[in-house]
Each structure stands twice: as structure tokens, then as C-alpha cells.
Design an enzyme around this catalytic site. Structure first.
Site, PDB file in Angstrom:
ATOM      1  CB  SER A 129      22.579   4.675 -21.358  1.00 57.79           C
ATOM      2  OG  SER A 129      22.975   4.588 -20.018  1.00 57.79           O
ATOM      3  CD  GLU A 244      30.484   4.234 -13.805  1.00 58.27           C
ATOM      4  OE1 GLU A 244      29.744   3.244 -13.922  1.00 58.27           O
ATOM      5  OE2 GLU A 244      30.228   5.334 -14.304  1.00 58.27           O
ATOM      6  CB  SER A 379      20.076   7.112 -10.379  1.00 54.66           C
ATOM      7  OG  SER A 379      19.231   6.138  -9.805  1.00 54.66           O
ATOM      8  CG  ASN A 380      22.671   9.761  -5.710  1.00 53.47           C
ATOM      9  OD1 ASN A 380      23.526   9.308  -6.486  1.00 53.47           O
ATOM     10  ND2 ASN A 380      22.837  10.859  -5.011  1.00 53.47           N
ATOM     11  CD  GLU A 381      16.921   8.592  -6.514  1.00 54.03           C
ATOM     12  OE1 GLU A 381      17.601   8.703  -7.558  1.00 54.03           O
ATOM     13  OE2 GLU A 381      16.909   9.454  -5.627  1.00 54.03           O
TER      14      GLU A 381
END
Lengths: 394, 380
Positions: A129, A244, A379-381
Site C-alpha cells: 500500500s 492471504e 476491504s469487504n467492498e
């Protein structure tokens, strides 16, 4: 259709349990149970204990030190480890860079790095990131320009977990600025002691230091630290992120947490009776238990399919494991927080203890800290995007 | 650990899917609903021909000795196609009691169930009982060697077309005592039985049944006349397991047609399925479906548990998950369809209605959640 373990698997589970019982330091176990942090030394020493037993990197191919366990046995091992609880192996070495090196690295790299990862001689961190590249990882800007037999690395990584302890970082760097977004990225291993690297710790909302910014200022990296082919790093990163997601459900950890909630709620008085006897509280807990059971079964379905039909690409349905697993972990830290009542308030730096029986102080920080689980690991999105695209064809 | 179907189970799935594909589309179903019994006797005969009505019975009783997975396969298929024939009432519930009945009772009823000539209903609910199976006011008083039944039963599935009604009635104790409940086989045409049938929200049928001095013989009693609740609990758990599977089938189809719909429906010049807000709703529907499927599998496996408490708890947990998933999938499916979703003309609304009613059969999500909470949860 059969949900039970074979006699051999049951025997294996008993062995694993006995090993944890005999080898996990009681103080470390208690810390994990109380949701406190463990030290660098405790993490390293546990990895070495596992490695000595031959279980340091169970999921790796046997030739690199793996165990050759079936998918079901791997599942049993991790489940038992999490629920004991024993420290979870740090993912950056054994789950991330290790598999990338044995899959895409050259012989020299395999020989040098893999044994050191398995024994945790090196502490690894992940340089993916950047300030401008989060969910849209491919827009990363950190550059590695070829100069003779070296790359000159410039740029900044962020949210780098436990980089303050790290000996090495694996980085995605742009090696071809003219190429399309996903092309032109390379996977490079960088020694954290190299001149020009600065680590700035970022304090998290729980008050602890877990994440960092890492700055690269004309950092000279030997070209042999490139993994695989130049400009193919994106493919390796996708491979790594697939790894992951495996076991991101963290069912065992949530089971241990439910045990902790029940224990604390049994000795916390509310309205003249233990909180655990409050019907509303019980229903909230039971509700999460049911969701956890459904998650556990869903994970078993993924594991059984993998064991039977081979480990191909990661199952897109495993995005469910990430979404539900993180939601349940967050709900459980919320329930733990509820148990603390007014004792949520006192803030103690660095896991210090308020009194000899200070069970409450690590709980609010854990609740704050666990907001991360729906953010990291895609992310969950992003997981919903994966389901919509890869499963539903939208 | 293995979640795959065996070769034989796959064949069963293919055969029932094939039968329903050729005979149970949306328009055909509408015709069946309008038939005299509220379902199709012709379809019922086809079920018998394919052996579906004899699946769970032992080979000695003329059945196929199939297990819970086979029932799950059938119920999922019935759910996918919104089948309204009385499989749950006759084979799962009625059959469930008879499998635990005496040799004479099995011989009297099972051949007729298996060949399709006999259908059954289970009349347990009463005005004040709600989901409590042991709350029984209907009385059974000793009368010579037999019994006299008095009381009122409500919302008995397919109670207006069944030839035989299985009735719970109190033989001893107070209205909510666990002991003192008997289970009786009562012919629908027995003197004093008054049946009033009606449609249900999901297109099926049910009946309220009044019992006024209904005389039955000793041979009408299934199991121990003072301890029938033990059997009732097990059989109703079997029905809950079957309902879980039916709901999974219905959810699977609801997700499928909703996703198909948003791929086709265009607004602003593009398919609405290209919008992330809708994609995420669809992804959440998929997650709800798959977690429900996991719990349905677990419930079917629990059918063979020998520890009855563990069995009951597992089934209750599954029913909670199914209730919640079904509500979300049903509501979302209608919502993704827009206006057409709230009409009778389109399939999705019918799936929504069936999914909603399943939560109201044999205990809704809150009822079962309270049961689990009261017994200390399911995670050890």
C-alpha cells in the site's frame, strides 16, 4: 456427504492439541486470551518452536520444509492453533513472500531465503500500500530504476505492519513508468538496513504501534533481489493475495474469543446477577455463535473441495469467508466491550496493568483495533466486487 | 469430511430436476393451484412413480431406506420450483411419525403413502400454542380401550385434503406439561371431525380442525400415549431440517433470477447490474444463500445424531440462519426487481412469499434463537 473427521484425522488433532498444551508458554497463551499484544521475542521464539517440530511452514511444498498434510489436516492444525490460543504465525514471511519465492524465485533465492523464513531468522514486512494506492493498488508510484546491476528505489509505502521490527521488506515497485497500470510493476526484496530507508511508526487508535510509513530515498538494491521477471510483479501480487485469503475466516480465534466472553460475563455482575444470565446479552451472543457456526461450515466446504479437487485458483466463494469472518470478529470484540461496562474507560499505555486483576483494560483497545479487519486483506467492498464479478457474472 | 453427493444421490437430483423442469414451470404451477385439492394429483402420482414418496421408509416397509441427504435433495428441488404438493406434510411429517409407529400401523399406512393413494396432515397448532409443541389443550380421554378427542387445531398444512390427520392431544397433566401428550391417527372422515380449509399466503393450503367427541381405538395411538412429545420433537425437527433445505432451494432460485434480471434490465442506457450498489446487494444475497446452505447441510447431518439435545440445538441453529437468510434474500430479490417484484405476475414475488412463510413454520428465527440462548449457545 459426511462432516466427520476420519480416525486418522482425529488422532492428528489430538497430537496437535497435545503439542500446543506442552509447548505454548502459559503467559503467552494468557496474553492472547486476554487480547493483549505479544512481544517480538515471543513471536520469534514460537515460530522456532514450531519449526523445530517440523510445523513451521506446514502448507509449503515438502521440498522446502512443508509437511505434506492434506487440506483437512492443515485446516485442523490452524483451527486448533487459533482456538488454544497459540500465536498465529506472522503471515508476511510464511504465507506471503515465502510462497512467492518458492513459486517464482530462482534457485539462489530459494536456497537463501526459504530456510530463514521458516525459522524466522528474518522478520518480513509487506510493502504494497501507498498513500495514493490502497484498494486501487495498481496505481502505486514507488519507483525502482535500473542502474547497472542495481535498482534505485524512491517513494513511500504505508500501513506497513510491524515494519519497526523488520529485517526485510518485499515491495511492489514501478520498473516501467511507460507501461499500462498493472504492467510495469516488479516484485523486489529489500534489506531494511539499506541506507536511505526511514521507518516512521504510526500510532493506531488503540494506542499501540502496529503500522508504519516506510520511506525510500535513493535506496540502492542489488538487481538479484528481483523475484521472477521484471514487470511481472502484479501477477505475483495477485497470487500472494489469493494465499492471504486462505484462512482469513479465523474461526478458531473467534471460538477462543467466545470462550473469553462467556468467562468474563459469568463473573461480571449486572442488576444483581451475572451478565451471562441476562437474556438480551445471551441472545446477542447466541446469534453470533450461529453465524460463526455457519462460517465454520462454509470454510469446511471450501477446504473439503480443495482437498478433493486440488488446490487450483482460490475459490471466489472464499470472499464470503473474508466478509463474514471479519464481521464476526468485529461483533465479538463489540460484545467483549459490552461486558466491560464502565471499566472500558481507563486507558493504560503499553498493556500496563491497572491492578493485579485487570481484565478490562485491553478490551476497548482491541475493539478499536479490530475495525481494521474489514479494511485489510482486500476491504469487504472489494470482496463484494469479487463475488459480483467472479461468481455472479455481473 | 466430504460435501459431495454420491453417484446415486446425483442421479436422484437429476431425475427430480428433470421431472420438475418438464412439468412445473410458472404457468403450470398456476394451473395446479387452481385444481380442486389446491395441488396436482397427477404430479403427486409422478412423484410416486419416481419413488420419491417412498424414499425415507425402510425396505421392509416397501420404501428405499434413503437417508437425510436424499430428503434434502428432494426438498431443495421442491424449493427451487415452489412445489405445493404435500410432500412435507405426508412424507416428512406423516411419514416421520409412521416410521416410529408400530408394525401394524406401518403396514396400514405406508403402502398407501408410497403409492400416492394416501396423504396425511399433522394437526398440532392451537390458538394459544404458537411454536410451543408441548402446549396442548386438546384433550384425549380414555374411553374403554380407546380415546375420545375434543378440541380445536389450527393451520394444519394440507389438512383439508389429507385422508388421515395426525393429532396431538393431552392425555394427562396441565396444558404446557411435557408429559401427558399423546399422538393419534384420526381419519379425516371420522364422526365429530369438522375441517375448514383455506389458502395460505404462499399458494399452498391449510385447515382449522374442530374435534367434538371424536372416538378412536387404541390402535390410533402412535408411541407412548403419555410421552408422545418425544416423538413429536424428533419428527418436527425432521420437518425443520426439510424446511431448511426447501428454503435453500428457493433462495438459490431467487438469487439466480434476480441476478439474471439486473443483467437484462436497462436504465440510464445500461444494465442496472452494472451499478455497484446493486452488485453489492446481490453479493450479500449470495453470501446469505451460501451460509444458509452450510447450515442446511449441517442440519441434515444432525438428523443422524444420537444425542437428541445436540440434534435439537443444531436444527434450531440452522432454522435461525435460514430464517434470517431467507428474509434478506426474499426482500432483496423483490427490491432488485423493482415494480414487477411486487406483482403476482412475476416469479420473484412468489419466492419471497414462500421464503417468508417458511420462517413461520415450526418456529421462527427469534424463537429458535431464544432456545439456543437459554441453553448456553452452540460454540464450545
Amino acid at each position: 456427504m459426511d462432516l466427520s473427521f476420519s480416525p486418522e484425522e482425529v488422532a492428528f488433532r489430538d497430537d496437535v492439541r497435545a503439542f500446543f498444551r506442552d509447548n505454548v508458554d502459559a503467559a503467552v497463551r494468557q496474553k492472547l486470551f486476554e487480547t493483549r499484544h505479544i512481544t517480538k521475542d515471543e513471536q520469534v521464539s514460537w515460530q522456532r518452536t514450531l519449526h523445530k517440530k517440523g510445523w513451521g511452514v506446514p502448507h509449503w511444498p515438502v521440498e522446502y520444509g512443508g509437511t505434506g498434510w492434506s487440506a483437512v489436516k492443515q485446516y485442523i492444525f490452524l483451527e486448533e492453533l487459533q482456538r488454544y490460543p497459540a500465536p498465529a504465525p506472522l503471515p508476511f514471511g510464511v504465507n506471503m513472500v515465502g510462497p512467492v519465492i518458492y513459486t517464482f524465485g530462482n534457485e539462489t533465492q530459494k536456497k537463501y531465503y526459504l530456510p530463514r523464513i521458516a525459522n524466522m531468522d528474518d522478520w518480513w514486512c509487506q510493502g504494497f500500500s501507498e498513500p495514493g494506492a490502497g484498494s486501487d493498488l495498481a496505481s502505486l508510484k514507488t519507483s525502482a530504476n535500473r542502474k547497472g546491476d542495481t535498482y534505485i528505489v524512491n517513494g513511500q509505502k504505508t500501513w506497513t505492519t510491524l515494519a519497526q521490527h523488520a529485517d526485510w521488506i518485499f515491495c511492489l515497485c514501478r520498473t516501467d513508468p511507460t507501461a499500462r497500470k498493472q504492467s510495469g510493476i516488479s516484485f523486489i526484496l529489500i534489506d531494511m538496513k539499506t541506507k536511505g530507508i526511514t521507518v516512521r511508526p504510526i500510532q493506531m487508535i488503540d494506542g499501540g504501534v502496529e503500522i508504519n510509513e516506510v520511506f525510500f530515498d535513493d535506496v540502492v538494491v542489488p538487481v538479484e533481489n528481483l523475484v521472477g521477471e521484471e514487470n511481472k510483479g502484479w501477477d505475483y501480487a495477485k497470487f500472494l493475495l489469493g494465499h492471504e485469503r486462505v484462512n482469513i475466516a479465523r474461526v478458531g480465534i473467534s471460538k477462543a474469543r467466545i470462550g473469553r466472553i462467556k468467562e468474563l460475563a459469568a463473573r461480571t455482575m449486572a442488576g444483581g446477577r451475572p451478565l451471562i444470565e441476562d437474556p438480551l446479552f445471551r441472545q446477542k451472543l447466541a446469534s453470533t455463535e450461529i453465524e460463526l457456526k455457519a462460517l465454520e461450515l462454509t470454510q469446511m466446504r471450501v477446504v473439503a473441495a480443495e482437498g478433493k479437487h486440488g488446490k487450483g485458483k482460490p475459490d471466489p466463494a472464499s470472499s464470503i469467508l473474508k466478509i463474514k469472518g471479519s464481521e464476526i470478529q468485529q461483533t465479538l470484540t463489540e460484545l467483549l466491550l459490552e461486558v466491560t461496562g464502565p471499566f472500558a474507560l481507563p486507558f493504560l499505555q503499553d498493556d500496563a496493568r491497572n491492578t493485579n486483576d485487570d481484565w478490562a483494560s485491553p478490551i476497548a483497545p482491541t475493539y478499536f483495533n479490530y475495525r481494521k479487519v474489514s479494511i485489510y486483506g482486500g476491504s469487504n467492498e472489494i470482496q463484494r466486487n469479487i463475488i459480483a464479478k467472479a461468481v455472479l457474472g455481473l | 469430511m466430504d460435501f459431495d453427493l454420491s453417484e446415486e444421490q446425483r442421479l436422484l437430483k437429476d431425475s427430480i430436476d428433470g421431472l420438475l423442469k418438464s412439468s412445473y414451470d410458472f404457468d403450470a404451477r398456476k394451473k395446479y393451484l387452481a385444481e380442486r385439492d389446491g395441488y396436482s394429483r397427477a404430479i403427486w402420482d409422478k412423484f410416486a412413480e419416481q419413488g420419491l414418496l417412498g424414499l425415507p421408509f425402510s425396505e421392509d416397509d416397501g420404501g428405499f431406506g434413503a437417508g437425510p441427504v436424499e430428503t434434502m435433495i428432494v426438498m431443495e428441488a421442491l424449493g427451487r420450483n415452489l412445489v405445493i404438493e404435500p410432500y412435507l406434510d405426508t412424507v416428512v411429517l406423516g411419514g416421520g411419525f409412521l416410521r416410529r409407529a408400530s408394525r401394524e400401523q406401518r403396514a396400514a399406512y405406508l403402502p398407501g403413502i408410497i403409492d400416492g393413494s394416501k396423504t396425511l396432515a399433522f394437526a398440532q397448532l392451537e390458538l394459544d400454542s404458537r411454536y410451543d409443541l408441548g402446549d396442548v389443550a386438546t384433550s384425549a380421554k380414555k374411553n374403554g380401550s380407546g380415546y375420545v378427542l375434543n378440541g380445536e387445531k389450527v393451520v394444519a398444512g394440507h389438512g383439508d385434503t389429507a385422508g388421515t390427520i395426525i393429532i396431538t392431544a393431552r392425555t394427562a397433566g396441565g396444558q404446557r406439561d411435557a408429559k401427558g401428550v399423546g399422538v393419534f391417527l384420526v381419519p379425516a372422515d371420522a364422526k365429530g371431525v369438522d375441517i375448514r380449509g383455506y389458502e395460505t399466503q404462499d399458494g399452498s393450503r391449510a385447515a382449522d380442525i374442530k374435534l367434538a367427541n371424536v372416538e378412536v381405538g387404541a390402535d390410533a395411538v402412535i408411541g407412548d400415549v403419555e410421552d408422545g412429545l418425544l416423538i413429536v420433537n424428533q419428527v418436527v425437527d425432521d420437518a425443520r431440517i426439510a424446511l431448511c433445505a426447501e428454503a435453500v432451494g428457493a433462495m438459490e432460485e431467487a438469487v439466480k433470477i434476480s441476478v439474471e434480471y439486473i443483467k437484462e434490465r436497462k436504465q440510464f442506457g445500461v444494465a442496472i447490474g452494472s451499478f455497484q450498489a446493486l452488485q453489492h446487494r446481490a453479493a450479500d444475497m449470495f453470501t446469505a444463500l451460501e451460509t444458509a446452505r452450510s447450515m442446511s447441510y449441517l442440519a441434515s447431518m444432525a438428523s443422524n445424531f444420537t444425542d437428541l439435545n445436540e440434534r435439537a440445538k443444531t436444527v434450531a441453529a440452522a432454522k435461525v440462519q435460514i430464517g434470517r437468510s431467507a428474509r434478506f434474500v426474499g426482500q432483496s430479490g423483490v427490491h432488485l426487481h423493482g415494480g414487477i417484484g411486487v406483482t403476482m405476475e412475476y416469479r420473484i414475488g412468489h419466492y419471497f412469499k414462500r421464503l417468508t412463510m417458511i420462517d413461520h413454520q415450526f418456529g421462527d428465527a427469534d424463537f429458535h434463537l431464544a432456545r439456543i440462548a437459554a441453553t448456553g449457545g452452540i460454540i464450545r
